[in-house]
Scaffold this active site. Structure first.
Site, PDB file in Angstrom:
ATOM      1  N   LYS A   1      -2.268  40.154 -10.367  1.00 13.64           N
ATOM      2  CA  LYS A   1      -2.913  38.847 -10.524  1.00 13.64           C
ATOM      3  C   LYS A   1      -4.304  39.007 -11.140  1.00 13.64           C
ATOM      4  O   LYS A   1      -4.662  38.345 -12.099  1.00 13.64           O
ATOM      5  CB  LYS A   1      -3.026  38.180  -9.156  1.00 13.64           C
ATOM      6  CG  LYS A   1      -3.849  36.900  -9.142  1.00 13.64           C
ATOM      7  CD  LYS A   1      -4.205  36.504  -7.717  1.00 13.64           C
ATOM      8  CE  LYS A   1      -5.019  35.239  -7.689  1.00 13.64           C
ATOM      9  NZ  LYS A   1      -4.279  34.058  -8.152  1.00 13.64           N
TER      10      LYS A   1
ATOM     11  N   LYS B   1      12.456  26.276  -9.472  1.00 14.86           N
ATOM     12  CA  LYS B   1      12.575  27.201  -8.341  1.00 14.86           C
ATOM     13  C   LYS B   1      13.774  28.113  -8.540  1.00 14.86           C
ATOM     14  O   LYS B   1      14.837  27.667  -8.983  1.00 14.86           O
ATOM     15  CB  LYS B   1      12.766  26.424  -7.049  1.00 14.86           C
ATOM     16  CG  LYS B   1      11.596  25.536  -6.765  1.00 14.86           C
ATOM     17  CD  LYS B   1      10.898  25.916  -5.493  1.00 14.86           C
ATOM     18  CE  LYS B   1       9.607  25.138  -5.412  1.00 14.86           C
ATOM     19  NZ  LYS B   1       8.767  25.557  -4.331  1.00 14.86           N
TER      20      LYS B   1
ATOM     21  N   ILE C   1      -2.729   9.969  -2.781  1.00 18.66           N
ATOM     22  CA  ILE C   1      -1.742  10.711  -1.990  1.00 18.66           C
ATOM     23  C   ILE C   1      -2.393  11.556  -0.902  1.00 18.66           C
ATOM     24  O   ILE C   1      -1.720  12.077  -0.019  1.00 18.66           O
ATOM     25  CB  ILE C   1      -0.867  11.583  -2.925  1.00 18.66           C
ATOM     26  CG1 ILE C   1      -0.203  10.702  -3.981  1.00 18.66           C
ATOM     27  CG2 ILE C   1       0.200  12.341  -2.167  1.00 18.66           C
ATOM     28  CD1 ILE C   1       0.623   9.555  -3.421  1.00 18.66           C
TER      29      ILE C   1
ATOM     30  N   SER D   1      -5.359  14.250  -1.018  1.00 22.85           N
ATOM     31  CA  SER D   1      -6.500  15.113  -1.291  1.00 22.85           C
ATOM     32  C   SER D   1      -7.329  14.564  -2.443  1.00 22.85           C
ATOM     33  O   SER D   1      -6.805  13.912  -3.352  1.00 22.85           O
ATOM     34  CB  SER D   1      -6.026  16.533  -1.608  1.00 22.85           C
ATOM     35  OG  SER D   1      -5.099  16.519  -2.652  1.00 22.85           O
TER      36      SER D   1
ATOM     37  N   GLU E   1      -9.027  15.412   2.648  1.00 27.86           N
ATOM     38  CA  GLU E   1      -8.458  16.733   2.976  1.00 27.86           C
ATOM     39  C   GLU E   1      -9.356  17.919   2.634  1.00 27.86           C
ATOM     40  O   GLU E   1      -8.863  19.023   2.385  1.00 27.86           O
ATOM     41  CB  GLU E   1      -7.072  16.916   2.310  1.00 27.86           C
ATOM     42  CG  GLU E   1      -6.072  15.851   2.711  1.00 27.86           C
ATOM     43  CD  GLU E   1      -4.672  16.054   2.129  1.00 27.86           C
ATOM     44  OE1 GLU E   1      -4.346  17.167   1.704  1.00 27.86           O
ATOM     45  OE2 GLU E   1      -3.907  15.077   2.103  1.00 27.86           O
TER      46      GLU E   1
ATOM     47  N   ASP F   1       3.710  13.979   4.840  1.00 26.92           N
ATOM     48  CA  ASP F   1       4.215  14.509   3.569  1.00 26.92           C
ATOM     49  C   ASP F   1       5.445  15.376   3.793  1.00 26.92           C
ATOM     50  O   ASP F   1       5.432  16.267   4.634  1.00 26.92           O
ATOM     51  CB  ASP F   1       3.137  15.370   2.898  1.00 26.92           C
ATOM     52  CG  ASP F   1       1.942  14.532   2.481  1.00 26.92           C
ATOM     53  OD1 ASP F   1       2.138  13.355   2.126  1.00 26.92           O
ATOM     54  OD2 ASP F   1       0.811  15.051   2.496  1.00 26.92           O
TER      55      ASP F   1
ATOM     56  N   HIS G   1      -0.649  16.794 -12.621  1.00 26.52           N
ATOM     57  CA  HIS G   1      -0.553  18.221 -12.962  1.00 26.52           C
ATOM     58  C   HIS G   1      -1.285  18.547 -14.248  1.00 26.52           C
ATOM     59  O   HIS G   1      -1.390  19.695 -14.637  1.00 26.52           O
ATOM     60  CB  HIS G   1       0.916  18.638 -13.077  1.00 26.52           C
ATOM     61  CG  HIS G   1       1.649  18.444 -11.788  1.00 26.52           C
ATOM     62  ND1 HIS G   1       2.268  17.262 -11.468  1.00 26.52           N
ATOM     63  CD2 HIS G   1       1.807  19.255 -10.712  1.00 26.52           C
ATOM     64  CE1 HIS G   1       2.805  17.375 -10.250  1.00 26.52           C
ATOM     65  NE2 HIS G   1       2.535  18.568  -9.783  1.00 26.52           N
TER      66      HIS G   1
END
Ligand code: GLN
Ligand code: ZN
Length: 759
Positions: A18, A114, A433, A435, A486, A601, A696
């Site tokens: 990473k 996924k 939603i 945060s 949040e 959620d 996103h």
């Protein structure tokens, strides 16, 4: 009897990969340095595995970003928008495909999905008419030389052609990807020919064998493997299935003209007997006995019993032993956990320990390894009898569950009436939603608190200040239903896990999620119980600052389950019920604190779906029940919200309705409200907020765009039940774009209200 591994984590025990990748993208590292990090990691991982005593090591499991992306590159299947023309697909082109940026160039990145039912994301191959395939990378051959130079026995591993095609998507709706099968097979054959005189074994992963096969996949499987086996020549092909039972694909699989078959006996131990009854004499069986998807130490006696059963039928020469699947899905090494709870540590096994267990199984079958076996047995026994695992209070509560605890007292329309009376919201209420942007200051604040550099008092005061700002900002924007933002959470699962009994945490238990992104799932080891309120103080404080309703914000039981390493000593449904009771306690405390709206959620509800459709019903029924158990405790006038972030909804809409939330918000903008079709066909009884802003991306949606999306939504959802909100939480966004987008969103709602009144 050979022992082997199907794949090893690539990120490095200290997330070296990473760090190197991100440094390379920031141009702090050059390509040769990056490649060197890759070589070092591979070598270290081979040696680590070799030292555990495993015989055959995987080569080709390493990737700088994703192994499906590498395969796409190897087959020369680079989509045209990335402008690739060279001879081989270089690393920069691959990063371009994955990330959509390369220096000054930009193009839409390849889609991510996924990998089966895991939390690993792969890059989805694209297929289009006229596409050409050719061998376009040589990494695999070079890496095979590397491992041989190290003097180690290795087995190349590749995702097989049937899974490669099945996991991709057509970019042209009228095109059928299976038309490409002969061309794809031709490249695979070329690869196998080149490998054939350099290794004894070649592993082709075909995890789609554990799923419901499509017609073309089923029809072409056998013929495809005939050609591949011929190309492999003297090298023996091992087809690896994993993540579940072969089920109705068993006969097809056993008929494949290959030398060996790997089967997952952790997820599907019951398939051993039918396999042994039918396995042809020419086939070697590789038994997946060590769980590659979870962190628990193997119950050696159980695994040995399975291996002995196979031995008795086929003899030792036709047996191999392995983990159930690649170890990609577990952390690297337990050795690096210095602060793990000392009682729990011996119950666990990470990748290195799992290799050791695999080798030990081989030794034990040969009558050796008594001391290690005894140690393992003692650890398993300790786990089984630990008081930390079974709590009487939790067991009693579960035993006393009554059907009415899953049922709200009034019907949805009745509740809507009471709630309208209470909240008096305008039509098309606006909300978010949960945060708000997690700024560098907020992250630094949490870090200082964790490291003990600021005390509890100061930390709480600083967070209250942040909450105050977020509430003021939302009031100014004119949002109707507010959130506290949040800021106290790094992660929607970790925060709750840290406040519940039954979980423990690692310091280095990282698992790759996608590219350089890693997650550190909490470990759910025992009965779950909430000891004290988890969010009430924050929400109550936020509500005290405003007249408008503030939503309490919780993570649901199914999501807590799906995003943790979960105990394997009882059914998941049972663990989920315990989580539901813990959430239920919090819901009740929020209601008592005067909070009128509570959002739970369930971001992971859909991804928890089993691979086999025949198992969906059972899963959905306990998953939905868990949500109901967590929420049905409230009074009629308390409004329950839920949020889900994915758009492939159609097949499960009736189940979403059965959750009986008063309001649901879902992702919709990226598909241009495509998901609303699901609601055309199914009359959804509750309020819906289809997300109109794709969070996103940093792009700010324009006012006309938002109005258009809302209009489309209002055609399907009755306007009196339509909410206006973004796709998901805003924690990854920056403030400037957040303010601008929310401003547009509130304006768009206003315009549409006006328009609806006119009508
Ligand atoms: N409430 C969470 C947030 O806003 C939801 C996140 C999610 O659905 N992934 O961040
Ligand atoms: Zn979401």
């Amino acid at each position: 009897m050979l022992t082997h591994t199907l794949g090893f984590p690539r990120i490095g025990s200290r997330r070296e990969l990473k760090k190197a990748l991100e440094a390379y993208w920031k141009q702090e590292l050059d390509l040769s340095q990056l490649l060197q990090v890759g070589r070092d990691l591979r070598r270290r991982h081979w040696l680590l595995q070799h030292q555990t005593g495993v015989d055959l090591l995987p080569v080709g499991d390493f990737s700088f970003y994703d192994h499906m992306l590498d395969l796409t590159a190897m087959l020369g299947a680079v989509p045209e928008r990335f402008g690739w023309q060279g001879e081989t697909v270089d690393p920069d082109t691959r990063f371009f495909m994955a990330r959509g940026v390369c220096g000054q160039k930009t193009a839409p990145a390849m889609a991510m999905n996924k990998w089966f039912d895991s939390n690993y994301h792969y890059l989805v191959p694209e297929f289009w008419p006229g596409q050409q395939f050719r061998l376009a990378t040589t990494d695999l051959f070079e890496q095979l030389s590397e491992v041989r130079q190290a003097g180690l026995a290795a087995k190349p591993v590749l995702v097989g052609p049937m899974t490669f095609l099945a996991m991709g998507r057509e970019t042209d709706a009228l095109f059928d990807r299976w038309e490409h099968l002969p061309a794809v097979l031709a490249v695979y054959e070329e690869i196998l020919v080149r490998l054939s005189d350099r290794c004894d074994w070649i592993q082709l992963d075909e995890p789609i064998l554990a799923t419901d096969l499509s017609g073309p996949a089923r029809a072409h499987f056998h013929a495809a493997y005939r050609g591949l086996a011929a190309a492999a020549g003297p090298a023996r092909l091992l087809v690896a299935s994993y993540f579940g039972a072969l089920g109705d694909n068993l006969d097809l699989t056993l008929s494949l003209p290959v030398a060996a078959l790997h089967v997952d006996l952790v997820r599907a131990p019951e398939q051993l007997t039918p396999i042994l009854e039918r396995v042809p004499e020419s086939l070697t069986l590789s038994l997946g006995l060590v769980d590659g998807r979870n962190v628990w130490r193997t119950d050696m006696d159980r695994a040995l019993a399975v291996a002995r059963q196979a031995w008795a039928m086929v003899g030792p020469d036709r047996l191999m032993l392995a983990p159930s699947c690649s170890l990609l899905h577990v952390p690297v090494d337990l050795e690096h956990e210095t602060e793990l709870d000392e009682e729990i540590r011996p119950w666990l096994a990470f990748a290195v320990q799992k290799c050791r267990e695999t080798a030990l199984l081989g030794m034990a079958l040969a009558g050796r390894g008594a001391a290690a076996l005894a140690e393992s047995r003692a650890a398993c026994a300790a786990r089984q009898t630990s008081r930390r695992v079974r709590r009487t209070s939790v067991r009693q509560r579960l035993a006393a569950l009554k059907p009415d605890m899953y049922q709200r007292s009034a019907s949805a329309p009745e509740r809507r009436r009471v709630q309208q009376e209470r909240f008096r919201l305008p039509p098309l209420p606006t909300t978010t939603i949960g945060s708000f942007p997690q700024t560098a200051e907020i992250r630094a604040l949490r870090q200082r608190y964790r490291q003990g550099r600021i005390g509890e008092q100061d930390y709480r005061a600083a967070l209250r200040h942040v909450i105050g700002e977020v509430i003021a900002c939302q009031e100014q924007l004119g949002l109707d239903v507010l959130v506290h933002g949040e800021a106290e959470r790094t992660d929607m699962v970790e925060y709750f896990a840290e406040h519940l009994d039954g979980f423990c945490f690692t310091r280095n238990g990282w698992v790759q999620s996608y590219g350089s992104r890693c997650v550190k799932p909490p470990i759910l080891f025992g009965d779950v119980e909430r000891v004290r309120p988890m969010t009430v103080d924050w929400i109550r404080y936020a509500q005290s600052l405003t007249e408008r309703p503030v939503k309490g914000m919780l993570t649901g039981p199914v999501t807590l389950l799906c995003w943790s390493f979960v105990r394997d000593d009882q059914p998941r449904a049972e663990t989920c019920r315990q989580l539901a009771l813990a959430v239920r306690d919090e819901v009740l405390d929020l209601e008592r604190a005067g909070i009128g709206m509570i959002q739970i959620d369930e971001a992971a509800l859909r991804e928890g779906l089993p691979l086999r459709r025949s198992e969906w019903q059972e899963y959905l029924s306990w998953a939905v029940d868990a949500f109901r158990l967590a929420t049905a405790v409230v009074r009629d006038e308390t409004q329950i919200h839920s949020h889900m972030c994915y758009s492939e909804f159609n097949e499960i809409v009736p189940w979403i309705a059965r959750m009986d939330a008063d309001v649901i918000s879902i992702e919709a903008s990226r598909s241009g409200m495509e998901l609303l079709r699901a609601f055309e066909e199914f009359a959804f009884p509750n309020d819906i907020g289809p997300g109109i802003w794709d969070i996103h991306s940093p792009r700010v949606p324009s006012l006309p765009e938002l109005i258009e999306l809302l209009r489309r939504a209002a055609r399907v959802v009755p306007p009196e039940r339509l909410w206006v909100n973004p796709d998901c939480g805003l924690k990854t966004r920056a403030w400037p774009e957040t303010l601008e987008a929310l401003q547009n969103m509130v304006k768009a709602a206003g315009e549409l209200r006006f328009f609806l009144e006119e009508k």
